[in-house]
Design an enzyme around this catalytic site. Structure first.
Site, PDB file in Angstrom:
ATOM      1  N   GLU A 174      -1.671   2.021  -5.720  1.00 52.37           N
ATOM      2  CA  GLU A 174      -1.200   1.004  -4.785  1.00 52.37           C
ATOM      3  C   GLU A 174      -0.431   1.598  -3.611  1.00 52.37           C
ATOM      4  O   GLU A 174       0.260   0.886  -2.882  1.00 52.37           O
ATOM      5  CB  GLU A 174      -0.329  -0.012  -5.538  1.00 52.37           C
ATOM      6  CG  GLU A 174      -1.054  -0.711  -6.671  1.00 52.37           C
ATOM      7  CD  GLU A 174      -1.950  -1.860  -6.227  1.00 52.37           C
ATOM      8  OE1 GLU A 174      -1.523  -2.648  -5.367  1.00 52.37           O
ATOM      9  OE2 GLU A 174      -3.073  -1.966  -6.735  1.00 52.37           O
ATOM     10  N   HIS A 250       5.203  -4.366  -7.629  1.00 49.85           N
ATOM     11  CA  HIS A 250       5.325  -3.012  -7.087  1.00 49.85           C
ATOM     12  C   HIS A 250       6.778  -2.574  -7.190  1.00 49.85           C
ATOM     13  O   HIS A 250       7.695  -3.405  -7.176  1.00 49.85           O
ATOM     14  CB  HIS A 250       4.912  -2.954  -5.615  1.00 49.85           C
ATOM     15  CG  HIS A 250       3.457  -3.153  -5.372  1.00 49.85           C
ATOM     16  ND1 HIS A 250       2.964  -3.933  -4.343  1.00 49.85           N
ATOM     17  CD2 HIS A 250       2.371  -2.659  -6.013  1.00 49.85           C
ATOM     18  CE1 HIS A 250       1.643  -3.926  -4.370  1.00 49.85           C
ATOM     19  NE2 HIS A 250       1.262  -3.167  -5.371  1.00 49.85           N
ATOM     20  N   CYS A 371       7.045  -4.229   2.712  1.00 45.41           N
ATOM     21  CA  CYS A 371       5.592  -4.324   2.560  1.00 45.41           C
ATOM     22  C   CYS A 371       4.878  -4.085   3.882  1.00 45.41           C
ATOM     23  O   CYS A 371       3.766  -3.561   3.915  1.00 45.41           O
ATOM     24  CB  CYS A 371       5.195  -5.692   2.023  1.00 45.41           C
ATOM     25  SG  CYS A 371       5.544  -5.965   0.282  1.00 45.41           S
TER      26      CYS A 371
END
Length: 448
Positions: A174, A250, A371
């Protein structure tokens, strides 16, 4: 030689919508099927970029993906003209069309993992595009991501690019959302911190029971090998499975690091004391002094952290050496989180100031300030070798806001995604964007 941490923020794409595609992401699922505002989303992101540039930080832009992904729909059996492909998908498999229209590439913390030249064996900055194979709508991003990064960081003397890892569950990757780097100065050797949710092959590591652990230990180790990192320059840590099951999909939802500082929640990791000791010891070997700020669960619960995105913040070092925390408006709206932050900055500690940004359009889809940015540590020579068309300036900000005003809709629902005209609008916009950012041909419609 001076060195910088450059934040390359993702530009929100024209199909920004609330498809509720990300199982395990509380905000994404909670706001599914609501009407979105792509124009507002893009302008909110650009406003943050401009503000950081004006504060003296090096700031760049990372272009969005081509959506709808008609080529992907063709691979799934839809045929005919582009308009017919979209019409068939809307009629027979609307969830696939929604996934193919996702603007999730805006969250460029998942675009790649980046290792600066001071850490790598060959002295180049290394990029590995993330495969994002846990979710279909994100797994289709890495080919274009690789082309865009290649156009931004094209000088092979300074930059090395690796393709995404094999797109299988054992190597779920990721990107930088599970990667942090600690260092004394950005241009000096540091310690790269990889956080994983599970191991694909070693059953000694516990796994979450409700939501998927998207990053594997094996993926993190593979990236470290590809980048030529030394064992003494790497620390691996496991995310606490119980917080993954509470919506911490995450690591950047529960911890953020910068320079010599880790800001994290008490429940973020397993074997926390051992991990902190390893970080301290390895950073000391390269002249750094590791420091940590633990937020106790008694002050801020995991639920508070997930809903406010306290840790999905940007921790930035200012010119005077003090640290600034960039948080979303939702932190101010959470009484316990805001009270904690007031005490944090009022104590004269490591973090001296908090700045709040309105990123509601991104936040409602599950992505905050952290993000939206990919961090790349560069020295002066490397920064000069970057495609200057993507470095934020006042004229570029003006050009991009005009571009958004010209091409973006101010309302988007699931029904709008079925409009074949939307594809033409997006391609027209992206073709113009590649000229503004001097990227060349990076999108499938420009290449095929």
């Amino acid at each position: 030689m001076k060195s910088y941490e450059v934040n390359f923020d993702g530009l929100v794409g024209p199909t920004h919508n609330y498809g509720g595609l990300s199982y395990g992401n509380v905000a994404s699922q909670s706001n599914s099927q609501q009407s979105s505002n792509p124009k507002e989303a893009a302008l909110q992101g650009l406003a943050k970029m401009k503000a950081l540039m004006e504060m003296g930080f090096q700031q760049g832009v990372l272009a969005p993906q081509e959506r709808p992904d008609v080529a992907g729909l063709r691979r799934l059996g839809f045929s005919g003209t582009d308009a017919q492909v979209i019409e068939q998908a809307a009629r027979d498999a609307m969830p696939l069309l929604v996934a193919s229209c996702s603007a999730s590439s805006m969250w460029v913390a998942n675009a790649a993992t980046v290792s600066p030249s001071a850490d790598t064996a060959d002295g180049r900055v290394h990029f590995t595009a993330a495969n994002l194979n846990c979710k279909y709508h994100r797994s289709i991003e890495h080919p274009t991501t690789s082309r865009v990064l290649g156009a931004m960081f094209a000088d092979s003397q300074h930059f090395a690019h690796h393709p995404a890892l094999p797109a299988v569950a054992q190597f779920g990757d990721e990107g930088a959302a599970n990667h942090t780097r600690f260092c004394r100065e950005y241009g000096e050797a540091g310690v790269e911190f990889f956080v994983f949710g599970r191991s694909a092959f070693d059953t000694r590591y516990p796994a979450p029971q409700k939501y998927p652990a998207r990053q594997t230990l094996e993926a993190s180790q593979a990236v470290a090998r590809l980048h030529g990192l030394s064992d003494e320059g790497v620390v691996y840590a496991q995310q606490n499975p119980s917080v993954i099951d509470q919506g911490v999909f995450h690591n950047d939802v529960i911890a953020v690091g910068n320079g010599e500082v880790l800001f994290y929640h008490e429940d973020a990791f397993l074997d926390t004391e051992q991990m902190l000791a390893e970080l301290q010891g390895k950073l000391a070997r390269v002249g750094g002094k590791f420091q940590s700020i633990c937020v106790p669960r008694s002050a801020v619960t995991v639920e508070d952290a997930v809903r406010s995105y306290l840790f999905n913040s940007q921790l930035l070092t200012r010119a005077d050496g003090s640290m600034l925390l960039i948080v979303p408006e939702e932190c101010r709206g959470n009484e316990r989180v805001w009270q904690y932050l007031q005490g944090l900055t009022g104590s004269g500690g490591l973090i001296r100031e908090v700045k709040v940004f309105d990123l509601k359009q991104s936040m409602q889809n599950g992505g905050g300030p952290a993000c939206l940015r990919l961090r790349v540590a560069l020295n002066e020579t490397e920064l000069a070798a970057v495609n200057q068309g993507v470095i934020m300036t006042a004229p570029l900000y003006g050009a991009l806001t005009e571009w958004v005003d010209k091409h973006y809709r101010d309302r988007m629902t699931e029904n709008d995604l079925a409009d074949p005209q939307l594809l033409l609008e997006c391609r027209t916009a992206l073709d113009e964007l590649t000229q503004i950012l001097k990227l060349g041909a990076v999108y499938p419609f420009q290449i095929n």
